[in-house]
Design an enzyme around this catalytic site. Sequence first.
Site, PDB file in Angstrom:
ATOM      1  N   SER A 127       0.826  -1.209   0.000  1.00 51.42           N
ATOM      2  CA  SER A 127       0.000   0.000   0.000  1.00 51.42           C
ATOM      3  C   SER A 127       0.855   1.251   0.000  1.00 51.42           C
ATOM      4  CB  SER A 127      -0.861  -0.029   1.265  1.00 51.42           C
ATOM      5  OG  SER A 127      -1.466   1.218   1.482  1.00 51.42           O
ATOM      6  N   TYR A 152      -2.443  -1.130  10.806  1.00 55.36           N
ATOM      7  CA  TYR A 152      -2.678  -1.750   9.495  1.00 55.36           C
ATOM      8  C   TYR A 152      -1.547  -1.379   8.535  1.00 55.36           C
ATOM      9  CZ  TYR A 152      -4.014  -1.642   4.640  1.00 55.36           C
ATOM     10  OH  TYR A 152      -3.960  -1.739   3.270  1.00 55.36           O
ATOM     11  N   LYS A 156       1.989  -3.518   6.595  1.00 54.71           N
ATOM     12  CA  LYS A 156       2.449  -3.526   5.197  1.00 54.71           C
ATOM     13  C   LYS A 156       3.950  -3.203   5.138  1.00 54.71           C
ATOM     14  CE  LYS A 156      -1.540  -4.447   3.333  1.00 54.71           C
ATOM     15  NZ  LYS A 156      -1.793  -5.771   2.756  1.00 54.71           N
TER      16      LYS A 156
HETATM   17  C1  WQD Z   1     -10.009   9.072   0.858  1.00 57.93           C
HETATM   18  C2  WQD Z   1     -10.303  10.513   1.177  1.00 57.93           C
HETATM   19  C3  WQD Z   1     -10.698  11.002   3.505  1.00 57.93           C
HETATM   20  C4  WQD Z   1     -14.354   8.689   3.919  1.00 57.93           C
HETATM   21  C5  WQD Z   1      -7.121   4.168   2.933  1.00 57.93           C
HETATM   22  C6  WQD Z   1      -5.995   3.494   3.656  1.00 57.93           C
HETATM   23  C7  WQD Z   1      -4.966   3.036   2.695  1.00 57.93           C
HETATM   24  C8  WQD Z   1      -5.566   2.188   1.599  1.00 57.93           C
HETATM   25  C9  WQD Z   1      -6.804   2.746   1.019  1.00 57.93           C
HETATM   26  C10 WQD Z   1      -6.509   0.031   2.233  1.00 57.93           C
HETATM   27  C11 WQD Z   1      -9.596  10.986   2.444  1.00 57.93           C
HETATM   28  C12 WQD Z   1     -11.934  11.248   2.674  1.00 57.93           C
HETATM   29  C13 WQD Z   1     -13.225   9.285   3.393  1.00 57.93           C
HETATM   30  C14 WQD Z   1     -15.438   9.519   4.321  1.00 57.93           C
HETATM   31  C15 WQD Z   1     -14.197  11.457   3.622  1.00 57.93           C
HETATM   32  N1  WQD Z   1      -5.569   0.840   1.953  1.00 57.93           N
HETATM   33  N2  WQD Z   1     -13.138  10.647   3.249  1.00 57.93           N
HETATM   34  N3  WQD Z   1     -15.319  10.869   4.148  1.00 57.93           N
HETATM   35  O1  WQD Z   1      -7.504   7.187   3.668  1.00 57.93           O
HETATM   36  O2  WQD Z   1      -6.618   7.607   1.342  1.00 57.93           O
HETATM   37  O3  WQD Z   1      -6.618   5.317   2.239  1.00 57.93           O
HETATM   38  O4  WQD Z   1      -7.694   3.260   2.001  1.00 57.93           O
HETATM   39  O5  WQD Z   1      -6.772  -1.019   2.310  1.00 57.93           O
HETATM   40  O6  WQD Z   1      -3.990   2.374   3.390  1.00 57.93           O
HETATM   41  O7  WQD Z   1      -5.438   4.412   4.575  1.00 57.93           O
HETATM   42  O8  WQD Z   1      -8.757   6.332   1.607  1.00 57.93           O
HETATM   43  O9  WQD Z   1     -11.112   6.185   0.925  1.00 57.93           O
HETATM   44  O10 WQD Z   1     -10.561   6.232   3.395  1.00 57.93           O
HETATM   45  O11 WQD Z   1     -10.240   8.308   2.022  1.00 57.93           O
HETATM   46  O12 WQD Z   1     -14.145  12.693   3.501  1.00 57.93           O
HETATM   47  O13 WQD Z   1     -16.474   9.050   4.831  1.00 57.93           O
HETATM   48  O14 WQD Z   1     -11.707  10.631   1.443  1.00 57.93           O
HETATM   49  O15 WQD Z   1     -10.524  12.014   4.449  1.00 57.93           O
HETATM   50  O16 WQD Z   1      -9.170  12.281   2.204  1.00 57.93           O
HETATM   51  P1  WQD Z   1      -7.342   6.716   2.293  1.00 57.93           P
HETATM   52  P2  WQD Z   1     -10.236   6.681   2.008  1.00 57.93           P
END
Ligand code: WQD
Length: 346
Positions: A127, A152, A156
């Site tokens: 990741s 988590y 990785k």
């Molecule tokens: C994306 C953006 C949130 C939800 C995570 C893991 C990473 C990877 C993928 C997983 C961010 C914003 C989100 C919500 C929001 N691995 N958001 N409201 O955090 O980039 O990555 O998932 O298996 O390791 O950390 O992805 O989709 O959670 O968030 O505003 O309800 O959307 O703040 O900026 P992230 P995400």
Amino acid sequence: MGNKIIITGGCGYIGSHTVVELLENNFEVLVLDDLSNSTEKTLERIEKITGVKPQFIQVDLKDASKTNAIFSKHKDAKAVIHFAAHKAVGESVNNPLKYYKNNLYSLLNVLSAQTENGIDNFIFSSSATVYGTPKILPITEKNETQRPFSAYGNTKKIAEEILEDLINSSDSFAAISLRYFNPIGAHDSGFIGELPSGIPNNLMPYITQTAVGVREKLMVYGTDYPTKDGTPVRDYIHVVDLAKAHVIAVKRLINKKQDEAFEIFNLGTGSGFSVLEVINSFEAVSGIQLKYEVTARRPGDVPQLFASTALAKEKLGWSAEKSLDEMISSSWKWEQNLRALENSKL
Ligand code: WQD
């Protein structure tokens, strides 16, 4: 056939899409999964798409002797693609030992079982979280890694270090670690996609669940980031593009085409989109006005993450082909199809 691949976590989100691409490339597939965060129905849905039902064994990979017993019966496998892991970032912060035990015991057991049985090729599901808060963008594989915010993410990073040590100790073991940016989207067929259990952590499933009315509204975590519109920027990548990269990587390992025994590639599109841009694209694609509200930043979120895709292009000959609109429309199709699928026999 002589081209068997063992896929751990093959009933999961990225695993199932990779199984489809492997079957379509005439690989034989053995899926290992504990079904803790997935369903066996995925195998029938894969059959609907490809015409082939993959072999399947339900197993908890934390159990070393059961894992060994399976690998000793499948010594003819040419490679292992290891997806099986817990992946909820927030849960891992509250319950780190669950994550270290599950993700690392499983990894160690798979690596022991495969090497003891002469299976020397390994692909790891890593990741972009290993880059922490990057100082330089776009992120190349040469960017320094940092201790990730969550347990988590740290599993990785630790896993990649374990792989490095194992490779340094062996003349035959080889691995490719694929660092995913933000996988979204679903198979065009509408038969497989992401199945978040409970309340989704990630943006895309939260959006689609809000649009179908399962969630009341989306919370946008912060609009005060130093980005184009104040919301965080991510490199969203279609899960089918991601799956195709695994097929290329597995062929590279099997055909001994690597430049080094341990190779690492970013898998992203190279383009960054903000949370508000994703919401706007969703509204345009679906014709639905999404209910959302701005709230405080989520702890651990970094302002911007997007990949340099040059290395994957040069060495794997792979680049992502699908646009953000295709990612969003396939996620939306999947969300709408899901309820119909759950009420049918499939
Ligand atoms: C994306 C953006 C949130 C939800 C995570 C893991 C990473 C990877 C993928 C997983 C961010 C914003 C989100 C919500 C929001 N691995 N958001 N409201 O955090 O980039 O990555 O998932 O298996 O390791 O950390 O992805 O989709 O959670 O968030 O505003 O309800 O959307 O703040 O900026 P992230 P995400």
